[in-house]
Design a protein around this motif. Structure first.
Motif, PDB file in Angstrom:
ATOM      1  N   LEU A 261      -7.187  -9.581  -6.047  1.00  0.00           N
ATOM      2  CA  LEU A 261      -6.949  -8.570  -5.015  1.00  0.00           C
ATOM      3  C   LEU A 261      -8.241  -8.131  -4.363  1.00  0.00           C
ATOM      4  O   LEU A 261      -8.241  -7.755  -3.186  1.00  0.00           O
ATOM      5  CB  LEU A 261      -6.252  -7.348  -5.629  1.00  0.00           C
ATOM      6  CG  LEU A 261      -4.850  -7.588  -6.198  1.00  0.00           C
ATOM      7  CD1 LEU A 261      -4.362  -6.332  -6.911  1.00  0.00           C
ATOM      8  CD2 LEU A 261      -3.886  -8.004  -5.105  1.00  0.00           C
ATOM      9  N   CYS A 272      -6.551   0.315  -2.392  1.00  0.00           N
ATOM     10  CA  CYS A 272      -5.287   0.734  -2.987  1.00  0.00           C
ATOM     11  C   CYS A 272      -4.142  -0.048  -2.359  1.00  0.00           C
ATOM     12  O   CYS A 272      -4.076  -0.193  -1.132  1.00  0.00           O
ATOM     13  CB  CYS A 272      -5.085   2.233  -2.768  1.00  0.00           C
ATOM     14  SG  CYS A 272      -3.579   2.884  -3.529  1.00  0.00           S
ATOM     15  N   PHE A 273      -3.243  -0.561  -3.196  1.00  0.00           N
ATOM     16  CA  PHE A 273      -2.031  -1.242  -2.744  1.00  0.00           C
ATOM     17  C   PHE A 273      -0.834  -0.385  -3.139  1.00  0.00           C
ATOM     18  O   PHE A 273      -0.621  -0.134  -4.331  1.00  0.00           O
ATOM     19  CB  PHE A 273      -1.908  -2.618  -3.385  1.00  0.00           C
ATOM     20  CG  PHE A 273      -2.901  -3.631  -2.869  1.00  0.00           C
ATOM     21  CD1 PHE A 273      -2.568  -4.467  -1.806  1.00  0.00           C
ATOM     22  CD2 PHE A 273      -4.159  -3.754  -3.442  1.00  0.00           C
ATOM     23  CE1 PHE A 273      -3.470  -5.401  -1.318  1.00  0.00           C
ATOM     24  CE2 PHE A 273      -5.062  -4.685  -2.971  1.00  0.00           C
ATOM     25  CZ  PHE A 273      -4.717  -5.518  -1.901  1.00  0.00           C
ATOM     26  N   CYS A 276       3.649  -2.693  -2.372  1.00  0.00           N
ATOM     27  CA  CYS A 276       3.397  -4.023  -1.841  1.00  0.00           C
ATOM     28  C   CYS A 276       4.055  -5.096  -2.713  1.00  0.00           C
ATOM     29  O   CYS A 276       4.096  -4.976  -3.937  1.00  0.00           O
ATOM     30  CB  CYS A 276       1.893  -4.291  -1.750  1.00  0.00           C
ATOM     31  SG  CYS A 276       1.043  -3.269  -0.516  1.00  0.00           S
ATOM     32  N   GLY A 286      -5.929  -8.951 -11.669  1.00  0.00           N
ATOM     33  CA  GLY A 286      -5.968  -8.241 -10.405  1.00  0.00           C
ATOM     34  C   GLY A 286      -7.305  -8.192  -9.714  1.00  0.00           C
ATOM     35  O   GLY A 286      -7.432  -8.597  -8.559  1.00  0.00           O
ATOM     36  N   GLU A 303      -3.167   0.777  -7.674  1.00  0.00           N
ATOM     37  CA  GLU A 303      -1.884   0.233  -7.239  1.00  0.00           C
ATOM     38  C   GLU A 303      -0.802   1.266  -7.495  1.00  0.00           C
ATOM     39  O   GLU A 303      -0.943   2.148  -8.347  1.00  0.00           O
ATOM     40  CB  GLU A 303      -1.534  -1.043  -8.018  1.00  0.00           C
ATOM     41  CG  GLU A 303      -2.351  -2.262  -7.682  1.00  0.00           C
ATOM     42  CD  GLU A 303      -1.970  -3.443  -8.560  1.00  0.00           C
ATOM     43  OE1 GLU A 303      -0.881  -4.017  -8.333  1.00  0.00           O
ATOM     44  OE2 GLU A 303      -2.751  -3.760  -9.485  1.00  0.00           O
ATOM     45  N   TYR A 304       0.291   1.091  -6.740  1.00  0.00           N
ATOM     46  CA  TYR A 304       1.465   1.945  -6.949  1.00  0.00           C
ATOM     47  C   TYR A 304       2.705   1.162  -6.553  1.00  0.00           C
ATOM     48  O   TYR A 304       2.809   0.647  -5.437  1.00  0.00           O
ATOM     49  CB  TYR A 304       1.351   3.216  -6.100  1.00  0.00           C
ATOM     50  CG  TYR A 304       2.552   4.131  -6.192  1.00  0.00           C
ATOM     51  CD1 TYR A 304       2.771   4.906  -7.328  1.00  0.00           C
ATOM     52  CD2 TYR A 304       3.460   4.211  -5.138  1.00  0.00           C
ATOM     53  CE1 TYR A 304       3.879   5.759  -7.419  1.00  0.00           C
ATOM     54  CE2 TYR A 304       4.570   5.052  -5.216  1.00  0.00           C
ATOM     55  CZ  TYR A 304       4.774   5.820  -6.357  1.00  0.00           C
ATOM     56  OH  TYR A 304       5.866   6.646  -6.447  1.00  0.00           O
ATOM     57  N   SER A 306       3.841  -1.827  -7.233  1.00  0.00           N
ATOM     58  CA  SER A 306       3.746  -3.230  -6.839  1.00  0.00           C
ATOM     59  C   SER A 306       4.991  -3.963  -7.305  1.00  0.00           C
ATOM     60  O   SER A 306       5.580  -3.629  -8.331  1.00  0.00           O
ATOM     61  CB  SER A 306       2.502  -3.884  -7.457  1.00  0.00           C
ATOM     62  OG  SER A 306       1.322  -3.275  -6.972  1.00  0.00           O
ATOM     63  N   ARG A 317      -3.553  -5.670 -15.870  1.00  0.00           N
ATOM     64  CA  ARG A 317      -4.713  -5.488 -15.000  1.00  0.00           C
ATOM     65  C   ARG A 317      -5.966  -5.150 -15.811  1.00  0.00           C
ATOM     66  O   ARG A 317      -5.894  -4.723 -16.966  1.00  0.00           O
ATOM     67  CB  ARG A 317      -4.445  -4.377 -13.998  1.00  0.00           C
ATOM     68  CG  ARG A 317      -3.360  -4.658 -12.964  1.00  0.00           C
ATOM     69  CD  ARG A 317      -3.660  -5.889 -12.129  1.00  0.00           C
ATOM     70  NE  ARG A 317      -2.848  -5.933 -10.912  1.00  0.00           N
ATOM     71  CZ  ARG A 317      -2.117  -6.960 -10.549  1.00  0.00           C
ATOM     72  NH1 ARG A 317      -2.042  -8.035 -11.335  1.00  0.00           N
ATOM     73  NH2 ARG A 317      -1.442  -6.939  -9.418  1.00  0.00           N
ATOM     74  N   SER A 321      -9.203  -0.648 -13.549  1.00  0.00           N
ATOM     75  CA  SER A 321      -8.350  -0.353 -12.402  1.00  0.00           C
ATOM     76  C   SER A 321      -7.293   0.662 -12.847  1.00  0.00           C
ATOM     77  O   SER A 321      -7.235   1.032 -14.021  1.00  0.00           O
ATOM     78  CB  SER A 321      -7.694  -1.623 -11.863  1.00  0.00           C
ATOM     79  OG  SER A 321      -6.778  -2.163 -12.813  1.00  0.00           O
ATOM     80  N   ILE A 323      -3.092   2.299 -12.230  1.00  0.00           N
ATOM     81  CA  ILE A 323      -1.767   2.402 -11.638  1.00  0.00           C
ATOM     82  C   ILE A 323      -1.532   3.881 -11.339  1.00  0.00           C
ATOM     83  O   ILE A 323      -1.566   4.717 -12.248  1.00  0.00           O
ATOM     84  CB  ILE A 323      -0.672   1.873 -12.581  1.00  0.00           C
ATOM     85  CG1 ILE A 323      -0.994   0.446 -13.042  1.00  0.00           C
ATOM     86  CG2 ILE A 323       0.682   1.946 -11.882  1.00  0.00           C
ATOM     87  CD1 ILE A 323      -1.032  -0.579 -11.937  1.00  0.00           C
TER      88      ILE A 323
END
Length: 361
Positions: A261, A272-273, A276, A286, A303-304, A306, A317, A321, A323
């Motif tokens: 990513l 930030c994703f 997605c 990741g 991320e949130y 995903s 991950r 990183s 979540i």
């Protein structure tokens, strides 16, 4: 100087504007000629409508409030083929930041229904090759395509200092750094290595992010070879947001488990994703630290919700990183990220793309 368009009802739609057509049926045959014709003291938005065609041009835009609108990204194409390993007549290399197809160096730029393509080729052959170099505040793109290989989109400004030499090169080398905001809606972005990179705060909403395969065969991926990295952010330390991807699809023709990513071009990278979909090409870990162990403590890789085979989990991950929780994700909306002190809302008050582009087809 050519006068702004006043063809029929167009006068009601565009107080300031030009029509570009490669066949000579417009005000100008090239996009750059239309840009150059905009008065230097203009204080209102200028709309340059571009008829279908492939325009082999290297654009340089340093006038504010320019609006480029094409007939659709599959019909109106801006293409050039400069690249980092190319040499100037004096023998000096272009390096990354002279390689752009389009340089956008002024504020309040908007573009719709266009393709920006760097056709130079793969990075292993030509080095970096930018499709766009965006170095203005409040820049917005809608229904556009950005196609390249390595370093497709650069979101300025430049970092404070280069890493591997004494200068960056390009049109903004040595310029004062500003905090810049950018917005990409319903766009298609294609590349392989670090193909969205830079220091801006940028939102990508409803976009398709296509990681292009650059490996020779599946065996290479099976042996652990990396196909690419989507982002390489250089977010300033004092910026709250870097890159935010909302409701995007991450697609690819690369092997399974071969694309990261992102990795930090500078140590305070923020990406930030949210909501997605991620294809199987996305590596389960990741994120990559670019061999900068100290960056693991300073990056903000989030991320949130995903989804898809490449979706992240707390266990899968890298531990540095995160979540996001529901409560934390509320802080990642377009108004919160981009409004700033001036209340910017991308494309506010502008005509719909469907209305504008219908007159070009």
């Amino acid at each position: 100087m050519n006068k702004p368009l006043s063809h029929g009802s167009d006068v009601d739609l565009y107080r300031n504007g030009y029509l570009v057509a490669a066949d000579g049926s417009g005000d100008f045959p090239t996009i750059q000629a239309a840009i150059d014709a905009i008065p230097a003291d203009c204080t209102e938005k200028y709309t340059i409508r571009i008829k279908p065609g492939t325009y082999i041009e290297k654009l340089h835009i340093e006038k504010p409030m320019v609006h480029l609108v094409g007939a659709g990204a599959d019909q109106t194409i801006i293409m050039y083929d400069d690249y980092a390993l190319k040499k100037f007549p004096n023998g000096e290399l272009y390096h990354t930041f002279h390689s752009y197809t389009a340089f956008i160096g002024a504020d309040d730029f908007t573009a719709e229904g266009l393709s920006f393509i760097n056709s130079a080729g793969p990075g292993r052959e030509v080095g970096q090759a930018l499709a766009v170099y965006v170095d203005g505040d409040r820049a917005a793109f809608r229904h556009c395509r950005f196609i390249g290989h390595q370093d497709t989109i650069f979101t300025g400004p430049l970092p404070e200092q280069p890493i591997d030499r004494s200068f960056f090169g390009g049109p903004r080398d040595g310029a004062e750094r500003r905090k810049l905001r950018q917005y990409y809606e319903d766009c298609y972005i294609e590349g392989d290595v670090d193909f969205i990179f830079g220091s801006a705060t940028a939102v990508f909403q409803g976009c398709e992010i296509f990681a292009k395969n650059r490996l020779c065969d599946d065996a290479a991926a099976a042996e652990g070879e990396v196909n690419g990295w989507i982002t390489a952010a250089s977010t300033p330390e004092d910026a709250r947001y870097g890159y935010v991807f909302i409701d995007c699809d991450l697609t690819s023709n690369a092997p399974v488990q071969s694309v990261y990513l992102g990795r930090p071009w500078r140590n305070h990278a923020k990406v930030c994703f949210l909501n997605c979909w991620m294809g199987a090409h996305v590596k389960q870990e990741g994120w990559h630290n670019w061999n900068k162990n100290d960056a693991e403590a300073t990056v903000a890789y989030f991320e949130y919700h995903s989804a898809g085979p490449g979706a992240g989990s707390v266990m899968g991950r890298v531990p540095w990183s995160k979540i996001l929780s529901d409560q934390e994700a509320v802080e990642y909306t377009v108004p919160v990220i981009l409004s700033g002190e001036d209340g910017w809302q991308p494309f506010e008050g502008m005509l719909s793309f469907e209305l504008v582009s219908s007159k070009l087809k």
